[in-house]
Every structure is written in C-alpha cells, then in structure tokens.
Scaffold this motif. Structure first.
Motif, PDB file in Angstrom:
ATOM      1  N   VAL A  65      26.259 162.216  61.880  1.00 48.17           N
ATOM      2  CA  VAL A  65      25.379 161.440  62.482  1.00 48.17           C
ATOM      3  C   VAL A  65      25.213 161.761  64.057  1.00 48.17           C
ATOM      4  CG1 VAL A  65      25.206 158.990  63.361  1.00 48.17           C
ATOM      5  CG2 VAL A  65      26.169 159.459  61.091  1.00 48.17           C
ATOM      6  N   TYR A  69      21.542 162.946  65.843  1.00 49.78           N
ATOM      7  CA  TYR A  69      20.797 162.366  66.961  1.00 49.78           C
ATOM      8  C   TYR A  69      21.045 163.112  68.259  1.00 49.78           C
ATOM      9  CZ  TYR A  69      20.144 158.372  64.140  1.00 49.78           C
ATOM     10  OH  TYR A  69      19.721 157.387  62.910  1.00 49.78           O
ATOM     11  N   LEU A 119      26.610 156.670  67.442  1.00 44.44           N
ATOM     12  CA  LEU A 119      26.238 155.031  67.499  1.00 44.44           C
ATOM     13  C   LEU A 119      25.245 155.228  68.428  1.00 44.44           C
ATOM     14  CD1 LEU A 119      26.594 152.378  66.281  1.00 44.44           C
ATOM     15  CD2 LEU A 119      28.574 151.982  67.735  1.00 44.44           C
ATOM     16  N   ALA A 122      21.847 156.652  67.493  1.00 41.58           N
ATOM     17  CA  ALA A 122      21.216 155.861  66.536  1.00 41.58           C
ATOM     18  C   ALA A 122      20.410 154.588  66.981  1.00 41.58           C
ATOM     19  CB  ALA A 122      21.795 155.753  65.359  1.00 41.58           C
ATOM     20  N   ILE A 123      21.149 154.018  68.017  1.00 38.35           N
ATOM     21  CA  ILE A 123      20.692 152.734  68.596  1.00 38.35           C
ATOM     22  C   ILE A 123      19.509 152.903  69.500  1.00 38.35           C
ATOM     23  CG2 ILE A 123      21.289 150.680  70.118  1.00 38.35           C
ATOM     24  CD1 ILE A 123      23.995 150.661  68.861  1.00 38.35           C
ATOM     25  N   GLN A 125      17.488 155.257  69.047  1.00 39.74           N
ATOM     26  CA  GLN A 125      16.173 155.402  68.152  1.00 39.74           C
ATOM     27  C   GLN A 125      15.499 154.201  67.886  1.00 39.74           C
ATOM     28  OE1 GLN A 125      16.329 158.802  67.672  1.00 39.74           O
ATOM     29  NE2 GLN A 125      15.057 159.080  65.911  1.00 39.74           N
ATOM     30  N   LEU A 126      16.186 153.062  67.972  1.00 38.18           N
ATOM     31  CA  LEU A 126      15.671 151.997  67.325  1.00 38.18           C
ATOM     32  C   LEU A 126      14.713 151.271  68.482  1.00 38.18           C
ATOM     33  CD1 LEU A 126      18.547 149.742  66.464  1.00 38.18           C
ATOM     34  CD2 LEU A 126      17.029 150.846  65.036  1.00 38.18           C
TER      35      LEU A 126
ATOM     36  N   MET B   1      16.355 155.491  58.180  1.00 35.13           N
ATOM     37  CA  MET B   1      17.901 155.824  57.939  1.00 35.13           C
ATOM     38  C   MET B   1      18.650 155.332  59.326  1.00 35.13           C
ATOM     39  SD  MET B   1      18.036 156.885  54.849  1.00 35.13           S
ATOM     40  CE  MET B   1      19.521 157.862  54.500  1.00 35.13           C
ATOM     41  N   THR B   2      17.944 154.980  60.299  1.00 37.62           N
ATOM     42  CA  THR B   2      18.558 154.851  61.481  1.00 37.62           C
ATOM     43  C   THR B   2      19.617 153.462  61.185  1.00 37.62           C
ATOM     44  OG1 THR B   2      16.605 155.545  62.676  1.00 37.62           O
ATOM     45  CG2 THR B   2      18.282 154.146  63.973  1.00 37.62           C
ATOM     46  N   TYR B   3      19.144 152.406  60.406  1.00 39.91           N
ATOM     47  CA  TYR B   3      20.092 151.391  60.532  1.00 39.91           C
ATOM     48  C   TYR B   3      21.065 151.773  59.559  1.00 39.91           C
ATOM     49  CZ  TYR B   3      16.457 148.230  62.288  1.00 39.91           C
ATOM     50  OH  TYR B   3      15.432 147.528  63.056  1.00 39.91           O
ATOM     51  N   ASP B   5      22.676 154.648  59.532  1.00 40.73           N
ATOM     52  CA  ASP B   5      23.583 155.389  60.471  1.00 40.73           C
ATOM     53  C   ASP B   5      24.341 154.354  61.223  1.00 40.73           C
ATOM     54  OD1 ASP B   5      22.923 157.948  59.461  1.00 40.73           O
ATOM     55  OD2 ASP B   5      21.551 158.159  61.029  1.00 40.73           O
ATOM     56  N   ILE B   6      23.467 153.473  61.760  1.00 41.82           N
ATOM     57  CA  ILE B   6      24.295 152.434  62.559  1.00 41.82           C
ATOM     58  C   ILE B   6      25.760 151.727  61.836  1.00 41.82           C
ATOM     59  CG2 ILE B   6      24.055 150.282  63.781  1.00 41.82           C
ATOM     60  CD1 ILE B   6      21.359 151.016  64.797  1.00 41.82           C
TER      61      ILE B   6
END
Lengths: 127, 127, 127
Positions: A65, A69, A119, A122-123, A125-126, B1-3, B5-6
């Motif tokens: 992960v 990112y 983490l 990924a957040i 990225q949202l 896939m971001t969700y 990964d979170i």
C-alpha cells in the motif's frame, strides 16, 4: 516494484528459517508435536517465529500500500530496516527475552511508518 | 481500490492495537515472555489477537480477489462490517469468552462472502 | 491470473475448514476458550490450523511474486500440489503427529519453489 518483491521474498525466507529452527528445537529440547510448551528455550524459538508471523501479516500489505501511494524505493529501504531488526530480535530473544526491545522496535517502527504512510496516502487520494 | 486500501490499513491498525494490549496485559497480569498462558485474563487478550490474525490471513486476500471480480466499493463495505465485528469481538471476548459469538459472526460472515464471492467471480471468468 | 486467484480462494477455504474443526474440537474434547491446551486430540486440530497459517503467510505472497516473474499457470499447478499436501498433512497429523512428514513436505516444497523462484525472478529483473 522489483525491490519491494525482493524484500518480500527475503522477509518470507527469514520467516521460514525461524520455522526450521523451531523444528530443530523440538528435537533438541524434547518437545514433541503437538505440544508448544514445556521447555523455556524451545518456547523462545517458538515465540520468535510466532511474533514474526504477527509482524508479517501487517508488514507485507503495508509495504505494498505504501509503495502504491509513495515511493517503492523508500518502502524497500524501510523493509531492509525491518529485516535487520528481525535478525536482532531473533538473536536477542533466544538469549534473553528481556533484551528483545531493540530488535522489536527496529521492526515495529518501519512497519508502523509503512502502515500509517499508506493510510495517509490512500486518504489523500480520496480528495 | 482506494477504499479497499483504506479498509486494509484500518484492519491492520486494529490488529496492531490488539497486539499492544497483549503486551500491556503481560505486565498487568504478570505473564513474562515467552509464556503465553498462566493467567485467564491475559489469555483472553492473547486469543483476541491470535483469532484476529487467523481472520486477517483470509480477509485481506479475499478482499482483493472480490474487488477484482466484483465491486471494490461492495468489498470495502463488507470490510467495514468486518472492522465493527472485530471491535465487538474484542470487547466481549475480554469480558466473557462465552459471549464472543456475535462479534465472531460479524467478522466471519463478511469474510465468507468476500471469499466465496471472489471464488465464484474467478471461476465465472474461466468460461 | 484467474487460476492463481482460484488457488488462493481454495487455500483460504481449506484454512477456514481447519478453523471450523478447531471450534468443533473445543466442544467435543472439552477445551473452553481461551485455553488452547489440555487435550491431546484438540491440540492436534489446533496445530494443523496454526501450521497452515504459518504456511499461508509464505505461500500466498510467493504465489503472486512467482506468477509475476514466471508463469501463473506453473504457479497455480504448484499451488494445487500445496492444496493436496495440506489435506494429507491434516488427515495424518490428527491420527498421529509423527506421521505428518509426507504432507508437510508436499506443502513446504511447492512453497519453497514458489518463493525461491520468485526471488530469483525478481533479482534477474534488476540487471
């Protein structure tokens, strides 16, 4: 991702070696399967393997992960710290469980950085 | 896939917290490493961590296989149920192991759906 | 990668079945949670599940790394050997832990091939 795959394979190889040592300790200290207790030194080898399993289940997904990112190279470098930390952990735990702190920190710390970094990555990225 | 990964990172973070609680319980209930038994309350904390490890090894790969063949969003939603189920499992197990059923079902069920869904999805791809 | 995903799902399903057997053995042999010892037959079921967990943590990542650098079809075929080996391991271990060798070798060998193959494949990529 090639460096990350190499770190993955080395971490798994290290874990297999810890497992072989448990098998050898069964014979040397007279702890026949299915028992997992009864001799203090055997239990140390067993706990080294089990604790490494507990670390691996976090380390490997976190490694990928984080790589996704951020930088795979930074991930692989943190993985190298993990590998060295685990060697220190195994060597010190078998000698004296009370001295396992340094090796533990040198594995838990890179694992925590990979996990929290992944983490946060990924957040972000949202948005 | 971001969700996905979170959810992965949160499940690993949850597992690390369960691990820290085992470390604290070692001190509080006087169970020095390498022992993993000897005090009932310590053993509950230890079993919560170990059972979560047994769930994670299925949950994480199933999450990604399901995401690949079906919807990553549905996978992440099932993952959220898993996370809540594990919290209930941990809280009830430590109080009374006999009351661990609800939390167990709320983690085993989403894991089973992810796994069987992923398997069916992959098999249908073969045609 | 579809065959690899199917092998993954089958290996996880097999592990879940081993886990259900541990739960049933708790009732049949009177080993209430959080205890994990006290009855030899229960301990055999428990060790089958735990040893499979130790194999899975290596098998699954090695399966994907090998697939990436070599053939997914060869990886899936090695995975099929692993699945059969684990069935033999579980059946023989519960009857007599001393007879677990064949099943153990039939899982450890494909795992080792996948792991070393994946490592060599990744290192050759570096050139």
């Amino acid at each position: 991702m090639t460096y990350v795959d190499i770190v993955t394979a080395l971490a798994l190889l290290q874990f297999m070696v810890f497992g072989f040592r448990v098998g050898k300790a069964r014979g040397r200290y007279g702890v026949a399967a299915p028992a997992i207790a009864g001799n203090e030194i055997f239990e140390r080898y067993f706990r080294v393997q089990q604790n490494t399993l507990e670390q691996l289940i976090v380390f490997l997904p976190a490694l990928y992960v984080f790589s996704h990112y951020y930088s795979p190279l930074v991930a692989a470098a943190l993985g190298a710290v993990y590998l060295i930390g685990r060697e220190i952990y195994a060597a010190t735990y078998v000698k004296d469980p009370k001295k396992r702190e340094l090796g533990y920190v040198l594995t838990a710390l890179p694992v925590a950085i990979l996990l929290l970094g992944g983490l946060v990555g990924a957040i972000r990225q949202l948005k």
